[in-house]
Design an enzyme around this catalytic site. Structure first.
Site, short mmCIF file in Angstrom:
data_model
loop_
_atom_site.label_atom_id
_atom_site.label_comp_id
_atom_site.label_asym_id
_atom_site.label_seq_id
_atom_site.Cartn_x
_atom_site.Cartn_y
_atom_site.Cartn_z
N TYR A 28 1.14 -0.88 -0.15
CA TYR A 28 -0.12 -0.58 -0.14
C TYR A 28 1.04 1.21 0.13
CZ TYR A 28 -3.60 3.18 1.45
OH TYR A 28 -5.11 4.33 1.92
N TYR A 182 -12.02 -4.25 6.78
CA TYR A 182 -10.67 -4.26 7.80
C TYR A 182 -10.72 -3.04 8.59
CZ TYR A 182 -5.82 -2.96 8.36
OH TYR A 182 -4.69 -2.54 9.42
N HIS A 183 -11.69 -1.77 8.82
CA HIS A 183 -11.54 -1.13 9.53
C HIS A 183 -11.98 -0.96 10.65
CE1 HIS A 183 -9.37 0.90 5.46
NE2 HIS A 183 -8.25 1.39 6.72
N LYS A 556 -10.21 16.97 16.80
CA LYS A 556 -9.60 16.10 16.15
C LYS A 556 -9.26 17.46 14.48
CE LYS A 556 -9.43 12.03 14.76
NZ LYS A 556 -7.89 11.53 14.94
N ASP A 560 -7.65 14.00 9.07
CA ASP A 560 -8.02 12.24 9.61
C ASP A 560 -8.79 12.37 10.60
OD1 ASP A 560 -6.72 10.52 10.65
OD2 ASP A 560 -6.07 11.27 12.88
N HIS A 562 -9.55 8.83 11.31
CA HIS A 562 -9.13 8.04 13.47
C HIS A 562 -9.41 8.19 14.02
CE1 HIS A 562 -7.25 6.15 9.07
NE2 HIS A 562 -7.17 4.82 8.99
#
Length: 688
Positions: A28, A182-183, A556, A560, A562
């Protein structure tokens, strides 16, 4: 006389076993500029990589041009900036797309990036019906875990539907969606949640595609055959391998029973994998190599549940951006397994195992029950909008973090076996990762300005107007997006045209609905556990400051998305007695400071994992001083290299926390200490 028995042939003289074809091997990658990323791709392909996996930067993922205020500090940091057709040309220069298998991790702007890719392929002379690759295009998990969503759920599902129907009819070998669990695991999902939420997303997508009327009834199997999945493989090897078998079993059942797909080839569960990055540690990062290997085995050893494509993180991703050498190491791990071992010479080595079958059956039963529960709510989109899915993930993640802090869940080098020899790999920590030149952003912005000046402005405006008109109706948006690409429209212009029609969406944070995270900690009943001690510090400090509750703003800044760490800090601070102000992701420094002043907070906590901390955190400090709130301590958390952490402290940040600081309760205690220090209160002698 009996002739002597024939000696057995030496092993090297026997006929070699026929080996299965290995999975696609990817890394990746993408950073800085299209030109730099193109050079990296060509080097990786020369080293034996068999497919490309493109990482786009956050402005590209969230539909902003590099000169937008929210893009500041983010350009080229976690991926490559692609602002228009010229960038896409340079990204794939001298890479023949007709012979390439390209995965693009892109979601809210997936239609736009696929259009750019198709136009570049056409310019190369490719037959687009032969193009192979994948656009991730799974918006549900963006609302839940990764945060690059733009539009509300209903129009987002429309974009996904239009892409799927377009590719089935025009780019038949392309995977238009890569339903991504995945996340979900990164955000705390259990194996059951990972399976159930991904399958519920697939059901929502297929229901929408078949209801759209854009695909003939006799081609339903072709649609199902183009649905792929992208999963996470954690370190619990047996459970992860069983999870993949359960995934395949449930997918076969859903596609056969719900959609009537008879061809078993169409019902095959097709998935790629990135092994777990959540489990990579900053402490003793060399241990990440064996973690990566073990996680890869979970999705390769079982032939009947083997991934079709694998990409591995690098050992140092918890420290910062991996260098090309680090990515090469991860590629070589795959190549050693495929080329040197005998793995690909045998049928499924787990067939007939009663242990494996029992675990798979358990996962199937529990996952189907959760899928039914979500369907009763109205499906995946309704469960997103209600906040149910997000709150369940936040709760699962909080429970996992509590197990780690209590030492119930062991992480070698973090909460056990912590003594270590000096690590030669990180002796000079600031050269053990790759850094992006801070001047890169200005160059990208200047190039964007030149692009706009040189294009046919009338054609670009006409294309955008047609896109907005189509979005207001029910036409498939892919042809209009292709015209925007050819006309020189930019990423931000395409996304803002659709924002005008669809609006934007702020996903639920899940913090308010999360249960108390560490209610059962040791000593809790007697009031002697770590959280109990921090609660006492919070209460006494609030009293010393005149009563009421301590107020913590968790912010935040930038793009981003996440938000896992920010959410866990918010939940634990709430449990410790703070009033927590958390408004979710994607805020400007100005918005954060305005909220801090309006709420009269005692501390501001900033969470950034994208590398934009050096730009955005000092901006928050400056704005607080201008607002007369210079006494409010600011703490920062994220993947922050040591040199950057020192610079932030020099700029006035009270404390910096990185992934090695796994004790969230201890962090909350430190926040209280910084509040006391900022308000000139004596330190409290309360163990925390």
């Amino acid at each position: 006389m009996t002739p002597p028995a024939e000696a057995p042939q030496p092993a090297e003289a026997r006929e070699p076993r026929k080996k299965d074809r290995p999975w696609l091997m990817r890394t990746y990658a993408g950073h800085s500029t299209a030109e730099a990323s193109n050079a990296l791709y060509r080097r990786n392909l020369a080293k034996g990589q068999t497919g490309l996996s493109v990482a786009f930067d956050l402005p590209t993922q969230t539909g902003y041009d590099p000169d937008h205020i929210l893009a500041r500090g983010e350009v080229g940091r976690v991926g490559v900036p692609v602002s228009h057709l010229g960038d896409m040309r340079r990204l794939f220069q001298d890479i023949p797309l007709e012979r390439m298998n390209t995965s693009m991790t892109i979601n809210a702007t997936a239609m736009w990036l696929l259009a750019l890719y198709q136009v570049v392929a056409e310019e190369q002379g490719a037959d687009i019906t032969t193009l192979q690759g994948t656009t991730q295009n799974d918006i549900v998990k963006e609302y839940l875990s990764r945060g690059t969503h733009v539009f509300p759920p209903v129009p987002s599902l429309r974009l996904t539907t239009d892409m799927i129907t377009y590719t089935v009819n025009h780019i038949p070998k392309w995977n238009p969606i890569n339903i991504c669990s995945y996340h979900l695991q990164e955000a705390g999902a259990t194996p059951v949640q990972e399976i159930a939420y991904a399958m519920s997303t697939a059901i929502a997508v297929l229901d929408s595609v078949f209801a759209s009327g854009q695909v003939a009834e006799d081609r339903k199997g072709e649609v199902v055959a183009r649905i792929s999945f992208f999963v996470n493989a954690g370190v619990r090897f047996v459970e992860e391998m069983c999870k993949m078998r359960a995934f395949g079993r449930i997918w076969d059942k859903v596609t056969r029973e719900r959609y009537g797909i008879e061809n078993p080839k169409h019902r095959r569960f097709r998935y790629g994998v990135q092994v777990n990055s959540l489990g990579l540690t900053e402490a003793q990062p060399e241990n990440n190599v064996q973690r990566i290997v073990l996680e890869m085995l979970a999705v390769t050893l079982s032939k009947d549940a083997r991934a079709r494509a694998v990409q591995l993180p690098a050992w140092n991703e918890a420290l910062g951006l991996p260098r090309p050498w680090d990515q090469q190491w991860s590629l070589r791990i795959q190549q050693v397994l495929a080329e040197e071992s005998d793995l690909l010479e045998y049928d499924d080595i787990f067939a007939g195992s009663t242990v494996i079958e029992a675990k798979v059956s358990e996962l199937v039963e529990e996952s189907l029950a959760e899928i039914d529960r979500i369907q009763e709510m109205g499906g995946a989109m309704a469960a997103v909008e209600s906040g149910y899915l997000k709150s369940r993930l936040v709760a699962s993640h909080a429970e996992r973090r509590a197990r780690i802090e209590a030492g119930v869940e062991k992480i070698v080098g973090v909460n056990c076996y912590e003594s270590t020899e000096p690590n030669p790999l990180t002796a000079d920590l600031d050269t053990a990762i790759m850094t992006v030149d801070p001047a890169n952003e200005a160059r990208v912005v200047a190039a964007l300005k030149d692009w706009r000046a040189e294009r046919d402005e009338d054609r670009a405006r006409t294309a955008l107007a047609a896109l907005k008109d189509a979005a207001s109706g029910d036409a498939n948006l892919m042809p209009f997006t292709l015209e925007c690409a050819r006309a020189g429209v930019t990423t931000g212009e395409w996304a803002f045209a659709l924002r005008e029609v669809f609006g934007e969406f702020r996903a639920p944070t899940g913090v308010g609905g999360a249960p108390v995270a560490v209610a059962s900690e040791p000593g809790a009943e007697a009031g002697t556990g770590p959280l109990s001690a921090v609660r006492e510090k919070v209460a006494r400090t609030a009293a010393d400051l005149g009563g009421g509750r301590l107020r913590l703003l968790v912010g935040k800044p930038g793009l981003d998305g996440h938000s896992n760490g920010a959410e866990q800090i918010a939940v634990r601070a709430r449990d410790a007695g703070f009033e927590v102000i958390y408004q979710g992701i994607r805020l400007t420094p100005e918005q954060i400071v305005s909220a801090a002043v309006a709420e009269d907070v005692h501390c501001v906590g900033l969470s950034i994992l994208s590398g934009s901390h050096a730009e955005l955190v000092p901006d928050v400090l400056v704005r607080l001083r201008r607002a007369g709130a210079e006494d409010v301590p600011v703490i920062a958390g994220g993947i922050i290299p040591s040199a950057d952490a020192a610079a932030l402290r020099e700029a006035g940040v009270a404390a910096v926390f990185t992934p090695k600081d796994f004790d969230i309760t201890g962090i909350i205690g430190r926040i209280v200490d910084e509040i006391r220090k900022a308000n000139k209160l004596d330190p409290l002698e309360v163990a925390a």
